[in-house]
Structure formats: structure tokens, C-alpha cells
Design a protein around this motif. Structure first.
Motif, PDB file in Angstrom:
ATOM      1  N   UNK A  65       0.918  -1.360  -0.098  1.00 46.99           N
ATOM      2  CA  UNK A  65       0.876  -0.017   0.202  1.00 46.99           C
ATOM      3  C   UNK A  65       0.842   1.195   0.081  1.00 46.99           C
ATOM      4  N   UNK A  66       2.479   1.130   0.875  1.00 47.10           N
ATOM      5  CA  UNK A  66       2.967   2.225   0.827  1.00 47.10           C
ATOM      6  C   UNK A  66       3.740   3.016  -0.455  1.00 47.10           C
ATOM      7  N   UNK A  67       3.874   1.347  -1.024  1.00 45.91           N
ATOM      8  CA  UNK A  67       4.307   1.996  -2.924  1.00 45.91           C
ATOM      9  C   UNK A  67       3.273   2.879  -3.807  1.00 45.91           C
ATOM     10  N   UNK A  68       2.023   3.412  -3.375  1.00 48.06           N
ATOM     11  CA  UNK A  68       1.592   4.712  -3.939  1.00 48.06           C
ATOM     12  C   UNK A  68       2.467   5.929  -3.169  1.00 48.06           C
ATOM     13  N   UNK A  69       2.883   5.886  -2.545  1.00 49.12           N
ATOM     14  CA  UNK A  69       2.742   7.039  -1.969  1.00 49.12           C
ATOM     15  C   UNK A  69       4.393   7.335  -2.674  1.00 49.12           C
ATOM     16  N   UNK A  70       5.074   6.387  -3.318  1.00 49.81           N
ATOM     17  CA  UNK A  70       5.837   7.371  -4.228  1.00 49.81           C
ATOM     18  C   UNK A  70       5.736   6.805  -5.735  1.00 49.81           C
ATOM     19  N   UNK A  71       4.463   6.863  -5.830  1.00 53.80           N
ATOM     20  CA  UNK A  71       3.689   7.035  -7.325  1.00 53.80           C
ATOM     21  C   UNK A  71       4.197   8.925  -8.271  1.00 53.80           C
ATOM     22  N   UNK A  72       3.660   9.418  -7.254  1.00 53.43           N
ATOM     23  CA  UNK A  72       4.012  10.909  -7.003  1.00 53.43           C
ATOM     24  C   UNK A  72       5.153  11.612  -7.423  1.00 53.43           C
ATOM     25  N   UNK A  73       6.160  10.985  -6.526  1.00 52.05           N
ATOM     26  CA  UNK A  73       7.289  11.790  -7.320  1.00 52.05           C
ATOM     27  C   UNK A  73       7.953  10.755  -8.785  1.00 52.05           C
ATOM     28  N   UNK A  74       7.620   9.943  -8.484  1.00 50.04           N
ATOM     29  CA  UNK A  74       7.844   9.164  -9.588  1.00 50.04           C
ATOM     30  C   UNK A  74       7.450   9.602 -11.172  1.00 50.04           C
TER      31      UNK A  74
END
Length: 315
Positions: free
Chosen positions: A213-222
Motif C-alpha cells: 500500500x505504501x508504494x502508492x506514496x512513491x507514485x507522485x514523485x516517480x
């Protein structure tokens, strides 16, 4: 003799806490008056302001600064830090390593060391202190992670260097990718070693579902990194065009994170104008001081002296 005297004047102005651009400009102005009188000074000030800061390449600097402020106001760094903390898992110094990763991630979409360090200090330092980190390790980690924005593209300092050295801005930005990654890894390993030595506790164990679930938090930066750095790497856009796309991406993040308010937008624009004016004032002052050094023939004298040292060394 004139150059040495003006250099001493510059140091005195800095020591009495005159803002550095004004100190450089003031010392250079005195030097120009000394060398060529008032006509020389007026002639330089008629030409240099526009020619020094009117370059199209310099447009990338205020755009990258605006992008940094927009990303900062979006609140995405808080999400990035929390996601990194969850993904690290139960290891010594995990929260500190998460702060380093968050700093590297924010550096990849901001280019502003000041904004990164200030935001990380607000986001992660208190968390580390509550978990039992030593104050020196907590503050040192945040301060070090904040400086990653000076190396990892899009770095404002790299843009400034490329323009000053008259090299490709895009190639200079890309040259900072590997050193920036190595610096991030070095900082993360240092925090881990300090944790093993008892200066930092282990983080809480997190289940695999929470990590996914925490991987979603990396999507905006990516997403923003791909837009800014990816377009430069593929040759789709210049650094200035990529910075403009980054500003649009920052606005999109503010909308998606539901932080798009008039207050936040105004704060981002005002902060960007202030920071841009400060940086461009350095550019203007440095150009004026450079003209003074040229008129006093300091550079040829130094080159001749160094060449003489090389000749005597070979003899």
C-alpha cells in the motif's frame, strides 16, 4: 594593487554582514570608479543588468524554484517520508534511512536544498527524537539529506554552474544522477551503521500488505521525476521546457493532494520570486565584479604567474 585593495574591501563588507550580492556589487562599483571614473561605472551599469540575467537559459532557475515550492506546498514529502518508513521495515536506523530516501526523492523533483532541509526537519526530526534517536544523529541526518538537492537533478546549483561554465544544462543535470545516488546510498549506510552502534532504535515491523500500500506514496514523485528528468534524458525537452513541465506537474500534485488553495499558491509564488531574485542578484553582482577584474588585468597576470611556476618546476 587595486584588485587586492578591492578584495579586502569585499571581505570587510561581508564581515560586517552586508548581504553578499550587495557586498560584491559595492566593492566592484568602488573598483570601477577607481579604474575608469564615473563614466566607466555608469557604462557598466547600463549594460550588465540586462545582459547578465536576460539569458534564456537562466529561465530554468526560477521555474525549477517555483516547481520546488509547488511540490513543497502539495504535502507530498510527508507522504513520501511515511511510505519510505513503512517500506524500510524493522531495521536499525530505519526512520533515519527513510528520511534520507525522502530527501533524495524530494531532491529529484525540487532542486532546492533549502526547501528540502526545512521540510525534512519539520517532517522527520521530531519523529526520530520521539523514537529515541540521538539529537546529533537526527539533526545531522536531516541536514545531510537536505543537501542532496544540490546534486540530484533537477539541481538549481547544477543549472547555475552549467550556465556559468557555458556547457549544456541538460547534460550537466544528467551528470549529477549517479553521484547523487551514490551520496544517498552513502548517507543511508552511515545511518544504518550508527544504528548498529546504538545511536538509533529499530523501527516497527510492518506487514507486507502495508508495504504494498505504501508504494502508492512513491507514485507522485516517480511521475514528476519522469516528467522532468525523463524528458531531458530522452531529448524531448530542454532543461527550461522540462522545468515548465515540472511546474505544471507541481500544480497537478497540489490538486490531487487537495492542497490547492489561494494561500498555498500565493505562498509558493512569493517564495519563488524571493528566491529567484536572490540567486539572480548573485549573477548580476558576479558579472560586474568580473568586469572589474578584467579591466585590472588580474586574470592574465595570474595565468602568467602560474605558467611561470610550471616552467620553473620543469626546469
Amino acid at each position: 594593487m587595486i584588485a587586492i585593495t578591492i578584495s579586502i574591501v569585499l571581505l570587510i563588507l561581508i564581515l560586517i554582514k552586508v548581504p553578499i550580492p550587495f557586498a560584491i556589487l559595492g566593492a566592484a562599483g568602488i573598483g570601477l570608479l577607481w579604474v575608469g571614473g564615473s563614466e566607466n561605472l555608469i557604462g557598466v551599469f547600463e549594460v550588465i543588468p540586462m545582459s547578465s540575467v536576460g539569458s534564456n537559459s537562466l529561465a530554468a532557475i526560477p521555474l525549477f524554484i517555483l516547481m520546488a515550492h509547488l511540490v513543497l506546498k502539495s504535502g507530498v514529502l510527508d507522504t513520501l517520508f511515511n511510505s519510505a518508513s513503512t517500506l524500510i521495515g524493522r531495521i536499525r536506523g530505519g526512520t533515519g534511512i527513510a528520511a534520507v530516501l525522502a530527501g533524495a526523492g524530494f531532491a529529484a523533483v525540487s532542486g532546492s536544498s533549502t526547501a528540502a532541509a526545512a521540510t525534512l526537519a519539520h517532517t522527520s526530526t521530531g519523529t526520530m527524537l520521539k523514537q529515541g534517536y540521538s539529537p546529533r544523529l537526527a539533526s545531522g541526518t536531516v541536514a545531510s539529506a537536505g543537501t542532496l538537492a544540490a546534486m540530484i537533478p533537477p539541481s538549481i546549483l547544477l543549472v547555475f554552474y552549467a550556465i556559468t561554465a557555458e556547457t549544456s544544462v541538460g547534460k550537466t543535470l544528467l551528470a549529477g544522477v549517479i553521484p547523487g545516488i551514490l551520496m544517498s546510498l552513502g548517507l543511508a549506510i552511515t545511518v544504518w551503521v550508527m544504528g548498529l552502534r546504538g545511536h538509533a532504535p529499530a523501527t516497527e515491523r510492518t506487514p507486507w500488505m502495508a508495504k504494498l500500500t505504501a508504494l502508492k506514496g512513491l507514485l507522485p514523485i516517480a511521475f514528476l521525476f519522469a516528467v522532468v528528468v525523463g524528458t531531458v534524458f530522452l531529448g524531448i525537452a530542454t532543461a527550461t521546457e522540462a522545468a515548465a513541465l515540472g511546474c505544471l506537474g507541481g500544480l497537478f500534485l497540489m490538486v490531487s493532494m487537495k492542497t490547492m488553495t489561494w494561500s498555498n499558491l500565493k505562498s509558493a509564488v512569493v517564495g519563488s520570486v524571493s528566491s529567484s531574485a536572490m540567486i539572480l542578484s548573485f549573477v548580476f553582482a558576479a558579472h560586474v565584479f568580473g568586469i572589474f577584474l578584467t579591466q585590472t588585468q588580474v586574470a592574465p597576470t595570474v595565468v602568467e604567474y602560474v605558467q611561470g611556476l610550471a616552467s620553473s618546476f620543469h626546469d
